[in-house]
Design a protein around this motif. Sequence first.
Motif, PDB file in Angstrom:
ATOM      1  N   GLU A  75       0.855  -1.188   0.000  1.00 37.73           N
ATOM      2  CA  GLU A  75       0.000   0.000   0.000  1.00 37.73           C
ATOM      3  C   GLU A  75       0.888   1.234   0.000  1.00 37.73           C
ATOM      4  OE1 GLU A  75      -2.150   0.394   3.726  1.00 37.73           O
ATOM      5  OE2 GLU A  75      -0.838  -1.137   4.574  1.00 37.73           O
ATOM      6  N   GLY A  76       0.446   2.242  -0.705  1.00 36.68           N
ATOM      7  CA  GLY A  76       1.281   3.431  -0.832  1.00 36.68           C
ATOM      8  C   GLY A  76       0.549   4.680  -0.413  1.00 36.68           C
ATOM      9  N   GLY A  77       1.260   5.773  -0.499  1.00 41.79           N
ATOM     10  CA  GLY A  77       0.652   7.047  -0.186  1.00 41.79           C
ATOM     11  C   GLY A  77       1.017   7.554   1.192  1.00 41.79           C
ATOM     12  N   ILE A  78       1.087   8.853   1.308  1.00 42.07           N
ATOM     13  CA  ILE A  78       1.509   9.478   2.555  1.00 42.07           C
ATOM     14  C   ILE A  78       0.564   9.148   3.707  1.00 42.07           C
ATOM     15  CG2 ILE A  78       1.739  11.745   3.666  1.00 42.07           C
ATOM     16  CD1 ILE A  78       3.063  12.738   1.164  1.00 42.07           C
ATOM     17  N   LEU A  79      -0.740   9.081   3.421  1.00 42.46           N
ATOM     18  CA  LEU A  79      -1.698   8.787   4.488  1.00 42.46           C
ATOM     19  C   LEU A  79      -1.404   7.434   5.137  1.00 42.46           C
ATOM     20  CD1 LEU A  79      -4.145  10.136   5.800  1.00 42.46           C
ATOM     21  CD2 LEU A  79      -5.604   8.832   4.249  1.00 42.46           C
TER      22      LEU A  79
END
Length: 458
Positions: A75-79
């Motif tokens: 899973e990616g993304g800053i959140l």
Amino acid sequence: MSNDQKLEAKYGLFTAISMVIGQVIGSGIFFKVDDVLLATQGNILAGLLGFIIVGISVVFAGISMANYAEILPKEGGILSYVNYRFGDTAAYFVGWMYMSLFYPALTAVLFTVSGIYIAHLLAEFMNFSPTALHFGLIGFVNLVIFFFVNILRPRSSGIFQQMTTVLKVLPLIFIASLGILSLIKGDVSEVNTFSQVGSGMQNQSFILLVAASFIPISFAFDGWYIATQISGEIKNSSKNLPKALIIGTISVMVIYISYYLGIVFRMSGEEIIQLKDTYITEFARKIASNSGALLMQLFIIISVLGTSNGLLLATIRVPYQFSNLEKSKKFLNLHKVNEKTKMPVNSAIFGTVIIIFYLIIYYFTNSISFFTERNFDISAIPIIFIYLVNGALFLGLFQLFRKKIFSRNSFLKKVMAIIAVLGIVIVLFGTASTPNGIAYFLINIIFLLTGFLLMKKK
């Protein structure tokens, strides 16, 4: 997450690099060069150093962010990274800022910019003088059109995104080439050299002039981290994503600096400041007459609309993502997906309403003398937020280093993280030193505190 839920790794290194470059290069570089020179009082050397400093900061930030992609490959993304490192409460506040400020404010700014360039193009064929009201109204119409395209024809929206990614790089490379040729041929006049400070303008410390350029330049560089969203779909992500972030951010830095030099070698800083966002049209007119100016305007409009649509794609989904966070209260059925369209329609409507709110705010800040005389820029507010979040994540890496989470290149990762943190500190300090800097920080704090209103109480 079990292995059978793991995203299929289908993208190679080239696609990942394209993702980084495509998400960064957009409209910001076109309409921020005049802001950079306004901030530096026409000093093109201060602007160049600003591009170099912010560019290096972004490169090391990309390298450091890749550490999270290495340990969160599914899973990616800053959140997701904030949730992993700091927990549900921190993720909630980042999600709140994404929904209430970051994405809708940037989207509103870019749709208004699309209105600026379209209005000036129409003004060449119609007898009227474009104003902030024209910009806002055209931006609003563009927003409504792309909203319905994304809801009713999402596949068409995706095709438009792919097309604009290629088109928006071409004028940058062309202008950069012109600047290099001018330098080689020696036909750069004295007014376009680094010794020109900007005659008739208030004299300030050179360091403060460089620092003042950080805000508009940071806006132009924003977006590189979006590539982390597809980390689970990149082949050999732990190796290829860091490579993509390094190669991609370095490429953007080189392209941006070359573009900036291509412009300032042929137009004086004072001329660019006077022309404002239309400087690029007049630049094209100088080198290729009216037909060249028309072609350049069309390229820029397509580029701006592509970037605006990309941000809209994210903005209309953010309320849905926020509503599904552990700490978020459920309201307006934002967490629901429409069975017919397979889209979170309530989320899309809510996100678009917030964008319209910022369209109105942006109109006022560009038409009321209180704001225009102070060069108040609402696009700086969300950029400060994302720099603060990134800085927190980079500082958070050091506890992971102590826990020996990373088995390879631990010392090198620490050095890179230190440089990334220093880059964040330099940019934020430079931002705070500008006339509106403290106000931008205070607005972020106010928005952050209002997040308590929608937070679950246990």
